[in-house]
Design a protein around this motif. Sequence first.
Motif, PDB file in Angstrom:
ATOM      1  N   THR A  62       0.866  -1.162   0.000  1.00 37.92           N
ATOM      2  CA  THR A  62       0.000   0.000   0.000  1.00 37.92           C
ATOM      3  C   THR A  62       0.910   1.222   0.000  1.00 37.92           C
ATOM      4  O   THR A  62       1.789   1.338   0.860  1.00 37.92           O
ATOM      5  N   ILE A  63       0.710   2.102  -0.953  1.00 33.81           N
ATOM      6  CA  ILE A  63       1.583   3.263  -1.110  1.00 33.81           C
ATOM      7  C   ILE A  63       0.907   4.504  -0.532  1.00 33.81           C
ATOM      8  O   ILE A  63      -0.217   4.836  -0.914  1.00 33.81           O
ATOM      9  N   VAL A  64       1.596   5.160   0.382  1.00 35.31           N
ATOM     10  CA  VAL A  64       1.148   6.429   0.931  1.00 35.31           C
ATOM     11  C   VAL A  64       2.137   7.474   0.433  1.00 35.31           C
ATOM     12  O   VAL A  64       3.301   7.462   0.824  1.00 35.31           O
ATOM     13  N   GLU A  65       1.672   8.334  -0.447  1.00 29.82           N
ATOM     14  CA  GLU A  65       2.573   9.305  -1.074  1.00 29.82           C
ATOM     15  C   GLU A  65       2.735  10.556  -0.220  1.00 29.82           C
ATOM     16  O   GLU A  65       1.790  11.041   0.386  1.00 29.82           O
ATOM     17  N   ASN A  66       3.960  11.047  -0.213  1.00 27.72           N
ATOM     18  CA  ASN A  66       4.297  12.304   0.441  1.00 27.72           C
ATOM     19  C   ASN A  66       5.174  13.092  -0.536  1.00 27.72           C
ATOM     20  O   ASN A  66       6.399  13.069  -0.446  1.00 27.72           O
ATOM     21  N   PRO A  67       4.551  13.789  -1.492  1.00 30.39           N
ATOM     22  CA  PRO A  67       5.304  14.511  -2.514  1.00 30.39           C
ATOM     23  C   PRO A  67       5.740  15.894  -2.032  1.00 30.39           C
ATOM     24  O   PRO A  67       5.446  16.299  -0.901  1.00 30.39           O
ATOM     25  N   CYS A  68       6.420  16.588  -2.911  1.00 23.15           N
ATOM     26  CA  CYS A  68       6.779  18.003  -2.715  1.00 23.15           C
ATOM     27  C   CYS A  68       7.772  18.234  -1.588  1.00 23.15           C
ATOM     28  O   CYS A  68       7.714  19.256  -0.892  1.00 23.15           O
ATOM     29  N   VAL A  69       8.687  17.281  -1.371  1.00 20.29           N
ATOM     30  CA  VAL A  69       9.762  17.513  -0.408  1.00 20.29           C
ATOM     31  C   VAL A  69      10.739  18.468  -1.082  1.00 20.29           C
ATOM     32  O   VAL A  69      11.336  18.143  -2.097  1.00 20.29           O
ATOM     33  N   MET A  70      10.860  19.649  -0.527  1.00 15.49           N
ATOM     34  CA  MET A  70      11.674  20.693  -1.125  1.00 15.49           C
ATOM     35  C   MET A  70      13.134  20.596  -0.684  1.00 15.49           C
ATOM     36  O   MET A  70      13.452  19.872   0.258  1.00 15.49           O
ATOM     37  N   GLU A  87      -0.568   8.528  10.981  1.00 14.37           N
ATOM     38  CA  GLU A  87      -1.958   8.241  10.609  1.00 14.37           C
ATOM     39  C   GLU A  87      -2.094   6.980   9.761  1.00 14.37           C
ATOM     40  O   GLU A  87      -3.148   6.349   9.758  1.00 14.37           O
ATOM     41  N   ASN A  88      -1.045   6.623   9.046  1.00  9.61           N
ATOM     42  CA  ASN A  88      -1.096   5.475   8.139  1.00  9.61           C
ATOM     43  C   ASN A  88      -0.338   4.258   8.636  1.00  9.61           C
ATOM     44  O   ASN A  88      -0.210   3.277   7.914  1.00  9.61           O
ATOM     45  N   ASN A  89       0.188   4.333   9.859  1.00 11.05           N
ATOM     46  CA  ASN A  89       0.917   3.207  10.447  1.00 11.05           C
ATOM     47  C   ASN A  89       1.959   2.654   9.470  1.00 11.05           C
ATOM     48  O   ASN A  89       1.959   1.470   9.123  1.00 11.05           O
ATOM     49  N   ILE A  90       2.840   3.513   9.055  1.00  6.40           N
ATOM     50  CA  ILE A  90       3.865   3.214   8.047  1.00  6.40           C
ATOM     51  C   ILE A  90       4.807   2.106   8.514  1.00  6.40           C
ATOM     52  O   ILE A  90       5.251   2.097   9.656  1.00  6.40           O
ATOM     53  N   ASP A  91       5.106   1.186   7.609  1.00  4.91           N
ATOM     54  CA  ASP A  91       6.080   0.128   7.889  1.00  4.91           C
ATOM     55  C   ASP A  91       7.455   0.444   7.310  1.00  4.91           C
ATOM     56  O   ASP A  91       8.468  -0.062   7.786  1.00  4.91           O
ATOM     57  N   LEU A  92       7.475   1.239   6.255  1.00  2.91           N
ATOM     58  CA  LEU A  92       8.724   1.555   5.557  1.00  2.91           C
ATOM     59  C   LEU A  92       8.622   2.946   4.959  1.00  2.91           C
ATOM     60  O   LEU A  92       7.586   3.312   4.405  1.00  2.91           O
ATOM     61  N   ILE A  93       9.677   3.720   5.097  1.00  2.00           N
ATOM     62  CA  ILE A  93       9.773   5.014   4.434  1.00  2.00           C
ATOM     63  C   ILE A  93      10.761   4.847   3.290  1.00  2.00           C
ATOM     64  O   ILE A  93      11.907   4.453   3.498  1.00  2.00           O
ATOM     65  N   LEU A  94      10.308   5.136   2.077  1.00  2.00           N
ATOM     66  CA  LEU A  94      11.146   5.007   0.891  1.00  2.00           C
ATOM     67  C   LEU A  94      11.384   6.393   0.311  1.00  2.00           C
ATOM     68  O   LEU A  94      10.448   7.075  -0.095  1.00  2.00           O
ATOM     69  N   ALA A  95      12.643   6.806   0.303  1.00  2.00           N
ATOM     70  CA  ALA A  95      13.032   8.105  -0.240  1.00  2.00           C
ATOM     71  C   ALA A  95      13.359   7.945  -1.717  1.00  2.00           C
ATOM     72  O   ALA A  95      14.213   7.150  -2.081  1.00  2.00           O
ATOM     73  N   SER A 100      18.104  15.956  -0.231  1.00  2.78           N
ATOM     74  CA  SER A 100      17.081  16.555   0.632  1.00  2.78           C
ATOM     75  C   SER A 100      15.978  15.551   0.954  1.00  2.78           C
ATOM     76  O   SER A 100      15.503  15.482   2.086  1.00  2.78           O
ATOM     77  N   VAL A 101      15.574  14.771  -0.026  1.00  2.24           N
ATOM     78  CA  VAL A 101      14.532  13.763   0.205  1.00  2.24           C
ATOM     79  C   VAL A 101      15.059  12.685   1.161  1.00  2.24           C
ATOM     80  O   VAL A 101      14.339  12.245   2.068  1.00  2.24           O
ATOM     81  N   CYS A 102      16.302  12.276   0.988  1.00  2.00           N
ATOM     82  CA  CYS A 102      16.893  11.270   1.885  1.00  2.00           C
ATOM     83  C   CYS A 102      16.991  11.804   3.314  1.00  2.00           C
ATOM     84  O   CYS A 102      16.590  11.126   4.263  1.00  2.00           O
ATOM     85  N   ASP A 103      17.504  13.021   3.466  1.00  2.00           N
ATOM     86  CA  ASP A 103      17.639  13.611   4.800  1.00  2.00           C
ATOM     87  C   ASP A 103      16.274  13.817   5.449  1.00  2.00           C
ATOM     88  O   ASP A 103      16.086  13.559   6.638  1.00  2.00           O
ATOM     89  N   TYR A 104      15.320  14.283   4.679  1.00  2.00           N
ATOM     90  CA  TYR A 104      13.962  14.476   5.179  1.00  2.00           C
ATOM     91  C   TYR A 104      13.376  13.143   5.648  1.00  2.00           C
ATOM     92  O   TYR A 104      12.763  13.067   6.721  1.00  2.00           O
ATOM     93  N   SER A 105      13.560  12.096   4.860  1.00  2.00           N
ATOM     94  CA  SER A 105      13.026  10.789   5.217  1.00  2.00           C
ATOM     95  C   SER A 105      13.634  10.283   6.516  1.00  2.00           C
ATOM     96  O   SER A 105      12.936   9.691   7.355  1.00  2.00           O
ATOM     97  N   LYS A 106      14.916  10.511   6.705  1.00  2.00           N
ATOM     98  CA  LYS A 106      15.563  10.125   7.962  1.00  2.00           C
ATOM     99  C   LYS A 106      14.985  10.914   9.135  1.00  2.00           C
ATOM    100  O   LYS A 106      14.764  10.363  10.219  1.00  2.00           O
ATOM    101  N   ALA A 107      14.727  12.200   8.922  1.00  2.00           N
ATOM    102  CA  ALA A 107      14.158  13.032   9.980  1.00  2.00           C
ATOM    103  C   ALA A 107      12.754  12.567  10.349  1.00  2.00           C
ATOM    104  O   ALA A 107      12.394  12.519  11.529  1.00  2.00           O
ATOM    105  N   VAL A 108      11.952  12.210   9.360  1.00  2.00           N
ATOM    106  CA  VAL A 108      10.610  11.692   9.638  1.00  2.00           C
ATOM    107  C   VAL A 108      10.729  10.400  10.441  1.00  2.00           C
ATOM    108  O   VAL A 108      10.043  10.217  11.454  1.00  2.00           O
TER     109      VAL A 108
END
Length: 122
Positions: A62-70, A87-95, A100-108
Motif C-alpha cells: 500500500t503506497i502512501v505518497e508524500n510529494p513536494c519535499v523541497m 496516521e497510516n501506520n507506516i512500515d517503511l519510508i522510501l526516499a 534533501s529527500v533522503c535527509d527528510y526521510s531520515k528526519a521523519v
Amino acid sequence: MLGNFSYYNPTKLYFGDESLNFLKDELTHYGPVVMLNYGGGSVKRNGIYDLVVAILREAGKTIVENPCVMSNPTLEKLHEGVKIARENNIDLILALGGGSVCDYSKAVAASVYYEGDYWDQF
C-alpha cells in the motif's frame, strides 16, 4: 561526544544504475504500508517514479505518497510527514530522490515515535 548513549541506525542505501534491481527483494523485509517521499516533478519526468510504483504494487504494498519535499525541508514539512506516517501506520519510508529527500526521510523516521518537540533531536 558528551554523555553515554547507544546509537543504532539500520539504514541501507543503494547507489548506481542497477540499484533499483534490489528494491523488490528489500521489500520482503517490511510490512505492507510504504510511505513514498519524493520532491518535485523530476522523478515523474525521468520515469523513475513509475518504475518504483510498479515494483511496490507488484509486491502488494500500500503506497502512501508524500510529494513536494523541497530542498532544505522546513520544520512544517517535517510535521506533515510525521503526521502522515503516524496516521497510516507506516512500515517503511522510501526516499525517492536526492539528498534533501533522503535527509527528510531520515528526519521523519527519527521523529515518528518521538513525543517531544522534533527540533530537539536536530
